[in-house]
Design an enzyme around this catalytic site. Sequence first.
Site, PDB file in Angstrom:
ATOM      1  N   CYS A   1      -6.146   2.502   5.491  1.00  0.00           N
ATOM      2  CA  CYS A   1      -6.839   1.285   5.902  1.00  0.00           C
ATOM      3  C   CYS A   1      -6.216   0.776   7.206  1.00  0.00           C
ATOM      4  CB  CYS A   1      -6.723   0.240   4.799  1.00  0.00           C
ATOM      5  SG  CYS A   1      -5.072  -0.489   4.672  1.00  0.00           S
TER       6      CYS A   1
ATOM      7  N   HIS B   1       0.859  -1.192   0.000  1.00  0.00           N
ATOM      8  CA  HIS B   1       0.000   0.000   0.000  1.00  0.00           C
ATOM      9  C   HIS B   1       0.888   1.233   0.000  1.00  0.00           C
ATOM     10  CE1 HIS B   1      -3.810  -2.061   1.816  1.00  0.00           C
ATOM     11  NE2 HIS B   1      -3.176  -2.855   0.984  1.00  0.00           N
TER      12      HIS B   1
ATOM     13  N   GLU C   1       1.011   3.933   1.767  1.00  0.00           N
ATOM     14  CA  GLU C   1       1.537   4.367   3.067  1.00  0.00           C
ATOM     15  C   GLU C   1       2.658   3.446   3.548  1.00  0.00           C
ATOM     16  OE1 GLU C   1      -2.895   5.461   2.974  1.00  0.00           O
ATOM     17  OE2 GLU C   1      -1.640   3.808   2.304  1.00  0.00           O
TER      18      GLU C   1
ATOM     19  N   CYS D   1      -2.441   0.020   6.991  1.00  0.00           N
ATOM     20  CA  CYS D   1      -1.595   1.212   6.952  1.00  0.00           C
ATOM     21  C   CYS D   1      -1.575   1.927   8.299  1.00  0.00           C
ATOM     22  CB  CYS D   1      -2.061   2.141   5.840  1.00  0.00           C
ATOM     23  SG  CYS D   1      -1.848   1.373   4.210  1.00  0.00           S
TER      24      CYS D   1
END
Length: 162
Positions: free
Chosen positions: A89, A59, A61, A92
Amino acid sequence: MTDAPASSSDARFLTQAVDLAVRSVASGGGPFGAVVVRDGVVIGEGRNRVTLDGDPTAHAEVVAIRDACRRSGSYSLAGVELFSSCEPCPLCLAAALWARVARIVFAANRDDAARAGFDDRAFYELLARDRSTWPMAVVEHRIPGAEAPMDAWLAFEDRAEY
C-alpha cells in the site's frame, strides 16, 4: 526506475512471505507477510500486526523493515530487496522509500487485496488528488520559530545524513 526482472530466488522469498501471511491469519493478524533480503539472506521479517497491536502502521512490510533495521543497526537498508505477500500500500511504499529499499517484489496484487476487503485503491487515488479535496484537512500554519528544528539539524555537526 523500471521494473527489475524476476530473479531465480524470487519465488523462494515470496513463498516465505506468503507463509508468514498465512501464519499471521492463524494467529489473529491480517493476511500479509514480508521479508527483507540482503545478498540472498533474510535480515528481517514481518507479519501484519495492525489489529493485534492496535497500531495502524503495523503493516507486514513496515514490521519487516523495522526488524531489518534493528538487526542491522541502521536506518538505511540501501541495496536490500523487500518481498511481500501482496502489493504494498502507499504507507508501505513510503516506508520502503525512506529505508532506501532497492527492489520490491510482491505476489498477490491490489485486486486480490480488494477482494479480501483491503482496497488500497482509494489511498492511491487520494494521493493523486489535490489536498484540498481530501476528506482529512492537511493545513500548514507557520508559527514563529517553525524553521528552528531544521536550523538546529543543519547546525548539528554529528548528524547522520539520510
